[in-house]
Design an enzyme around this catalytic site. Structure first.
Site, mmCIF file in Angstrom:
data_model
loop_
_atom_site.group_PDB
_atom_site.id
_atom_site.type_symbol
_atom_site.label_atom_id
_atom_site.label_comp_id
_atom_site.label_asym_id
_atom_site.label_seq_id
_atom_site.Cartn_x
_atom_site.Cartn_y
_atom_site.Cartn_z
ATOM 1 N N CYS A 258 -21.116 -34.537 -49.592
ATOM 2 C CA CYS A 258 -20.127 -34.136 -48.609
ATOM 3 C C CYS A 258 -18.719 -34.217 -49.181
ATOM 4 O O CYS A 258 -17.882 -33.343 -48.938
ATOM 5 C CB CYS A 258 -20.248 -35.014 -47.364
ATOM 6 S SG CYS A 258 -19.268 -34.458 -45.951
ATOM 7 N N CYS B 255 -21.712 -40.623 -40.457
ATOM 8 C CA CYS B 255 -21.238 -39.918 -39.270
ATOM 9 C C CYS B 255 -22.399 -39.337 -38.472
ATOM 10 O O CYS B 255 -22.364 -39.290 -37.241
ATOM 11 C CB CYS B 255 -20.260 -38.819 -39.671
ATOM 12 S SG CYS B 255 -20.927 -37.576 -40.810
#
Length: 372
Positions: free
Chosen positions: A94, A193
């Site tokens: 990410c 997340c």
């Protein structure tokens, strides 16, 4: 004033990074990447806190809709990985593909700015002899995030600042309080997340992968219990197996053909070496000879001594290396990152591809242990 774009999550770390640079006289622009729909530290709630911070500081604030790239690069990556029996590490992927790269591109193309900053705990220096930018551990070892940043390129390192890399988290909280930032007492994010968003990784995966129950077996193939799907398990896992046994049992591999989760004593969950693919050389050029390094194979573990052996690259895998540990390591997990250091300097890193099959486990037939 030099302009700099600061990535804001809505947490105390990125808030202090922005406020510190603002105090130092930079022309700061706040930027949040919108990664997911609904509630979550890095999405709806985070954007509200980030917007308030920028309003308090009197700086511009931008939100970039990155949900499509996050779906493509991270959601699909996780689902495919877990579905094939590995345990992917989304954060390192990410950072490069979703956060740092797109953020720098947006800064350059939309804001006419060549520098970005984040609230990560790491440091960047430049080697005067080689000219290469070098990634280093943060001063605060408890918060060091260099493990997740190994995949950053020279272009990204050259354009990036980590204002918090030279201070501790305690100092960050103190600065936030002194500056009156509304995020000063905001709790740290404790999970990925995706986990915060969905409640658990299992809940997230169950949205994409159908249940496929099977047997939990020992290395001899004896059935000890049942599982709800291989994607719910990871190498080295002990809790949640639902097995009554005299000694604690750990997941040591998967038989994808038979849909078996293989468990064994902790002594059988150690591996002497592993291969690593998709290698990124951060602070040095790719070596051609074996070298001694310190290797970290998970975020919350210390670095251990090892010998790194360069391997011939294979199509689609990029550079590959073999890591031979000085002492066998527990729970070497395909899909997770192996990152190697020289002191506090990150030399490089990659994704664990496979590990040597423990001798006892290797006696079972058609077992794909630690491989995909």
């Amino acid at each position: 004033m030099e302009r700099i774009v600061v990535g804001l999550s809505g947490g105390v770390d990125s808030s202090v990074a922005a406020a510190t640079l603002h105090q130092q006289g930079y022309d700061v622009v706040g930027l949040t990447l919108w990664l997911m729909k609904g509630k979550g530290q890095c999405c709806s709630e985070g954007m509200v806190d980030a917007a308030k911070l920028c309003d308090d500081l009197g700086i511009p604030y931008h939100v970039v809709d990155s949900r499509e790239v996050f779906e493509r690069e991270i959601i699909n990556y996780l689902v495919e990985g877990y579905g094939s029996g590995i345990t992917p590490l989304p954060c390192s992927q990410c950072n490069r593909a979703v956060k740092f790269g797109p953020m720098l591109q947006y800064a350059r193309e939309e804001l006419g700015c060549d520098r970005i900053a984040t609230g990560h705990y790491a440091r960047i220096t430049q080697n005067s002899e080689t000219g290469r930018y070098e990634l280093r551990r943060a001063v605060d070892p408890a918060k060091d995030q260099s493990y997740f940043l190994y995949d950053l390129t020279q272009d990204l390192l050259a354009a990036c600042d980590f204002p918090l890399g030279h201070q501790t988290k305690v100092e960050t909280r103190r600065i936030a309080t002194e500056l009156g930032l509304h995020t000063a007492a905001k709790p740290d994010s404790q999970d990925l997340c995706l986990i915060e968003h969905h409640g658990s990784m299992q809940t997230f995966l169950d949205k994409y992968l159908a249940p496929k129950p099977g047997d939990i077996v020992d290395p001899e193939g004896r059935i000890l219990g049942q599982h709800t799907g291989i994607h719910h398990y990871t190498i080295g896992q002990r809790k949640g197996l639902g097995i009554a046994a005299p000694n604690p049992l750990y997941v040591v591999g998967f038989d994808m053909g038979k849909n078996h989760v293989i468990v064994a004593d902790r002594s059988d969950a150690h591996w002497p070496d592993c291969t690593v693919q998709r290698v990124n050389w951060v602070s040095i050029a790719a070596p051609h000879e074996p070298m001694k390094v310190s290797v970290q194979i998970r975020y919350r573990s210390g670095a251990v001594g090892a010998t790194l052996i360069p391997l011939t690259a294979e199509p689609g895998t990029g550079d590959r290396v073999k890591i031979v540990f000085d002492e066998p390591q527990f729970g070497v997990t395909p899909g997770q990152a192996a990152v190697w250091y020289d002191g506090d300097r990150v030399l490089g890193g990659g994704l664990i591809e496979a590990a040597a099959v423990p001798e006892k486990v290797a006696t079972t037939s058609d077992v794909r242990v630690l491989s995909h």
